[in-house]
Scaffold this motif. Sequence first.
Motif, PDB file in Angstrom:
ATOM      1  N   TRP A  52       6.949 -32.061  -4.323  1.00 41.74           N
ATOM      2  CA  TRP A  52       5.488 -31.977  -4.226  1.00 41.74           C
ATOM      3  C   TRP A  52       4.919 -31.141  -5.371  1.00 41.74           C
ATOM      4  O   TRP A  52       3.823 -31.427  -5.859  1.00 41.74           O
ATOM      5  CB  TRP A  52       5.040 -31.443  -2.860  1.00 41.74           C
ATOM      6  N   GLY A  53       5.631 -30.122  -5.796  1.00 40.50           N
ATOM      7  CA  GLY A  53       5.186 -29.288  -6.910  1.00 40.50           C
ATOM      8  C   GLY A  53       5.225 -30.040  -8.229  1.00 40.50           C
ATOM      9  O   GLY A  53       4.330 -29.887  -9.071  1.00 40.50           O
ATOM     10  N   ARG A  54       6.269 -30.865  -8.404  1.00 42.72           N
ATOM     11  CA  ARG A  54       6.356 -31.687  -9.622  1.00 42.72           C
ATOM     12  C   ARG A  54       5.235 -32.720  -9.645  1.00 42.72           C
ATOM     13  O   ARG A  54       4.626 -32.964 -10.692  1.00 42.72           O
ATOM     14  CB  ARG A  54       7.731 -32.350  -9.720  1.00 42.72           C
ATOM     15  N   LEU A  55       4.942 -33.310  -8.488  1.00 39.64           N
ATOM     16  CA  LEU A  55       3.833 -34.274  -8.414  1.00 39.64           C
ATOM     17  C   LEU A  55       2.501 -33.585  -8.716  1.00 39.64           C
ATOM     18  O   LEU A  55       1.671 -34.140  -9.446  1.00 39.64           O
ATOM     19  CB  LEU A  55       3.800 -34.941  -7.036  1.00 39.64           C
ATOM     20  N   ALA A  56       2.315 -32.391  -8.168  1.00 34.69           N
ATOM     21  CA  ALA A  56       1.081 -31.645  -8.433  1.00 34.69           C
ATOM     22  C   ALA A  56       0.982 -31.267  -9.906  1.00 34.69           C
ATOM     23  O   ALA A  56      -0.099 -31.361 -10.504  1.00 34.69           O
ATOM     24  CB  ALA A  56       1.021 -30.394  -7.552  1.00 34.69           C
ATOM     25  N   LEU A  58       2.316 -32.865 -12.456  1.00 37.58           N
ATOM     26  CA  LEU A  58       2.000 -34.081 -13.212  1.00 37.58           C
ATOM     27  C   LEU A  58       0.537 -34.482 -13.042  1.00 37.58           C
ATOM     28  O   LEU A  58      -0.107 -34.897 -14.013  1.00 37.58           O
ATOM     29  CB  LEU A  58       2.918 -35.234 -12.796  1.00 37.58           C
ATOM     30  N   ALA A  59       0.025 -34.368 -11.836  1.00 37.99           N
ATOM     31  CA  ALA A  59      -1.390 -34.698 -11.601  1.00 37.99           C
ATOM     32  C   ALA A  59      -2.291 -33.770 -12.421  1.00 37.99           C
ATOM     33  O   ALA A  59      -3.266 -34.227 -13.037  1.00 37.99           O
ATOM     34  CB  ALA A  59      -1.726 -34.609 -10.120  1.00 37.99           C
ATOM     35  N   ALA A  60      -1.967 -32.486 -12.425  1.00 40.74           N
ATOM     36  CA  ALA A  60      -2.765 -31.524 -13.199  1.00 40.74           C
ATOM     37  C   ALA A  60      -2.678 -31.811 -14.693  1.00 40.74           C
ATOM     38  O   ALA A  60      -3.694 -31.795 -15.403  1.00 40.74           O
ATOM     39  CB  ALA A  60      -2.295 -30.098 -12.909  1.00 40.74           C
ATOM     40  N   ILE A  61      -1.465 -32.102 -15.182  1.00 44.14           N
ATOM     41  CA  ILE A  61      -1.299 -32.414 -16.611  1.00 44.14           C
ATOM     42  C   ILE A  61      -2.073 -33.684 -16.956  1.00 44.14           C
ATOM     43  O   ILE A  61      -2.718 -33.753 -18.005  1.00 44.14           O
ATOM     44  CB  ILE A  61       0.194 -32.546 -16.974  1.00 44.14           C
ATOM     45  N   LEU A  62      -2.029 -34.678 -16.078  1.00 45.90           N
ATOM     46  CA  LEU A  62      -2.759 -35.925 -16.332  1.00 45.90           C
ATOM     47  C   LEU A  62      -4.259 -35.664 -16.412  1.00 45.90           C
ATOM     48  O   LEU A  62      -4.919 -36.098 -17.372  1.00 45.90           O
ATOM     49  CB  LEU A  62      -2.451 -36.956 -15.245  1.00 45.90           C
ATOM     50  N   LEU A  63      -4.807 -34.950 -15.445  1.00 44.65           N
ATOM     51  CA  LEU A  63      -6.253 -34.702 -15.432  1.00 44.65           C
ATOM     52  C   LEU A  63      -6.689 -33.840 -16.616  1.00 44.65           C
ATOM     53  O   LEU A  63      -7.666 -34.157 -17.303  1.00 44.65           O
ATOM     54  CB  LEU A  63      -6.668 -34.058 -14.109  1.00 44.65           C
ATOM     55  N   VAL A  64      -5.975 -32.754 -16.861  1.00 40.61           N
ATOM     56  CA  VAL A  64      -6.303 -31.894 -18.001  1.00 40.61           C
ATOM     57  C   VAL A  64      -6.103 -32.654 -19.303  1.00 40.61           C
ATOM     58  O   VAL A  64      -6.908 -32.557 -20.232  1.00 40.61           O
ATOM     59  CB  VAL A  64      -5.450 -30.598 -17.975  1.00 40.61           C
ATOM     60  N   GLY A  65      -5.029 -33.446 -19.358  1.00 41.86           N
ATOM     61  CA  GLY A  65      -4.732 -34.217 -20.562  1.00 41.86           C
ATOM     62  C   GLY A  65      -5.798 -35.250 -20.883  1.00 41.86           C
ATOM     63  O   GLY A  65      -6.154 -35.438 -22.046  1.00 41.86           O
ATOM     64  N   ASP A  87       0.235 -35.722 -24.063  1.00 45.68           N
ATOM     65  CA  ASP A  87       0.676 -36.974 -23.460  1.00 45.68           C
ATOM     66  C   ASP A  87       2.198 -37.087 -23.467  1.00 45.68           C
ATOM     67  O   ASP A  87       2.788 -37.667 -22.560  1.00 45.68           O
ATOM     68  CB  ASP A  87       0.017 -38.180 -24.129  1.00 45.68           C
ATOM     69  N   GLU A  88       2.861 -36.508 -24.475  1.00 45.58           N
ATOM     70  CA  GLU A  88       4.322 -36.477 -24.501  1.00 45.58           C
ATOM     71  C   GLU A  88       4.861 -35.624 -23.357  1.00 45.58           C
ATOM     72  O   GLU A  88       5.860 -35.975 -22.736  1.00 45.58           O
ATOM     73  CB  GLU A  88       4.837 -35.940 -25.839  1.00 45.58           C
ATOM     74  N   LEU A  89       4.211 -34.505 -23.099  1.00 48.63           N
ATOM     75  CA  LEU A  89       4.608 -33.650 -21.975  1.00 48.63           C
ATOM     76  C   LEU A  89       4.516 -34.443 -20.676  1.00 48.63           C
ATOM     77  O   LEU A  89       5.456 -34.442 -19.868  1.00 48.63           O
ATOM     78  CB  LEU A  89       3.711 -32.412 -21.914  1.00 48.63           C
ATOM     79  N   PHE A  90       3.414 -35.134 -20.477  1.00 50.16           N
ATOM     80  CA  PHE A  90       3.217 -35.921 -19.257  1.00 50.16           C
ATOM     81  C   PHE A  90       4.284 -37.006 -19.121  1.00 50.16           C
ATOM     82  O   PHE A  90       4.946 -37.125 -18.087  1.00 50.16           O
ATOM     83  CB  PHE A  90       1.808 -36.536 -19.255  1.00 50.16           C
ATOM     84  N   GLY A  91       4.474 -37.801 -20.153  1.00 51.70           N
ATOM     85  CA  GLY A  91       5.434 -38.902 -20.095  1.00 51.70           C
ATOM     86  C   GLY A  91       6.868 -38.431 -19.955  1.00 51.70           C
ATOM     87  O   GLY A  91       7.654 -38.998 -19.188  1.00 51.70           O
ATOM     88  N   GLN A  92       7.212 -37.377 -20.690  1.00 51.25           N
ATOM     89  CA  GLN A  92       8.578 -36.859 -20.649  1.00 51.25           C
ATOM     90  C   GLN A  92       8.902 -36.300 -19.273  1.00 51.25           C
ATOM     91  O   GLN A  92       9.963 -36.564 -18.721  1.00 51.25           O
ATOM     92  CB  GLN A  92       8.749 -35.781 -21.723  1.00 51.25           C
ATOM     93  N   TRP A  93       7.977 -35.533 -18.691  1.00 54.06           N
ATOM     94  CA  TRP A  93       8.223 -34.977 -17.363  1.00 54.06           C
ATOM     95  C   TRP A  93       8.159 -36.048 -16.282  1.00 54.06           C
ATOM     96  O   TRP A  93       8.880 -35.959 -15.287  1.00 54.06           O
ATOM     97  CB  TRP A  93       7.265 -33.831 -17.078  1.00 54.06           C
ATOM     98  N   LEU A  94       7.343 -37.072 -16.466  1.00 51.44           N
ATOM     99  CA  LEU A  94       7.318 -38.181 -15.512  1.00 51.44           C
ATOM    100  C   LEU A  94       8.687 -38.851 -15.451  1.00 51.44           C
ATOM    101  O   LEU A  94       9.159 -39.215 -14.370  1.00 51.44           O
ATOM    102  CB  LEU A  94       6.230 -39.197 -15.895  1.00 51.44           C
ATOM    103  N   ALA A  95       9.339 -38.993 -16.577  1.00 52.17           N
ATOM    104  CA  ALA A  95      10.676 -39.603 -16.621  1.00 52.17           C
ATOM    105  C   ALA A  95      11.684 -38.816 -15.782  1.00 52.17           C
ATOM    106  O   ALA A  95      12.643 -39.380 -15.262  1.00 52.17           O
ATOM    107  CB  ALA A  95      11.154 -39.711 -18.064  1.00 52.17           C
ATOM    108  N   LEU A  96      11.461 -37.519 -15.637  1.00 48.23           N
ATOM    109  CA  LEU A  96      12.391 -36.645 -14.919  1.00 48.23           C
ATOM    110  C   LEU A  96      11.992 -36.391 -13.466  1.00 48.23           C
ATOM    111  O   LEU A  96      12.680 -35.658 -12.756  1.00 48.23           O
ATOM    112  CB  LEU A  96      12.475 -35.287 -15.639  1.00 48.23           C
ATOM    113  N   LEU A  97      10.905 -36.987 -13.027  1.00 45.99           N
ATOM    114  CA  LEU A  97      10.269 -36.652 -11.752  1.00 45.99           C
ATOM    115  C   LEU A  97      11.225 -36.563 -10.568  1.00 45.99           C
ATOM    116  O   LEU A  97      11.182 -35.610  -9.801  1.00 45.99           O
ATOM    117  CB  LEU A  97       9.159 -37.660 -11.433  1.00 45.99           C
TER     118      LEU A  97
END
Length: 162
Positions: A52-56, A58-65, A87-97
């Motif tokens: 849930w923390g990783r999802l939160a 990612l959501a925060a990075i997406l909105l701020v991004g 955007d690299e931070l978002f995509g890279q961490w999404l891959a590891l979700l």
Amino acid sequence: MINMKTQSPLDKLASALATLGPIGHFPKAPGTWGSLASIVAAPWLFLSLPLWGRLAALAAILLVGIWACARAEVIFDKKDPGCVIIDELFGQWLALLFFHGMPIGYLIVGFGLFRFFDILKPWPVKWAEDSFPGGLGVMLDDGVAGLYAMGGLHLLHYILSI
């Protein structure tokens, strides 16, 4: 380079977030440096969180991004400027979700897969970049590349677990 003295405080914040501070201003391959920084930071700042923390995060990075990338396009007067790497931070961490802890080899493969799909831009990565305006398009194309990398990592994990 943009004159930081003429920017508003919000523009300075957006620029700093969009470029992940100085990393986006490295002279060669800022996207690769941004992905590498994301992978190096992931075990401490992302993978250590519960799902849930990783999802939160990612959501925060997406909105701020989305906001920071949209502002950065105005600030740098260019669509998806190369120095913009949140955007690299978002995509890279999404891959590891869905991995909580992972061997360093998986991190390296995840980095390579994400960079491969981010650079190659197979459908629908390029489509996401072109179909959505401003910061949303900047963030979503790396999100789709991250999903491709996620699939590759899970396939690798499945094959190695047989």
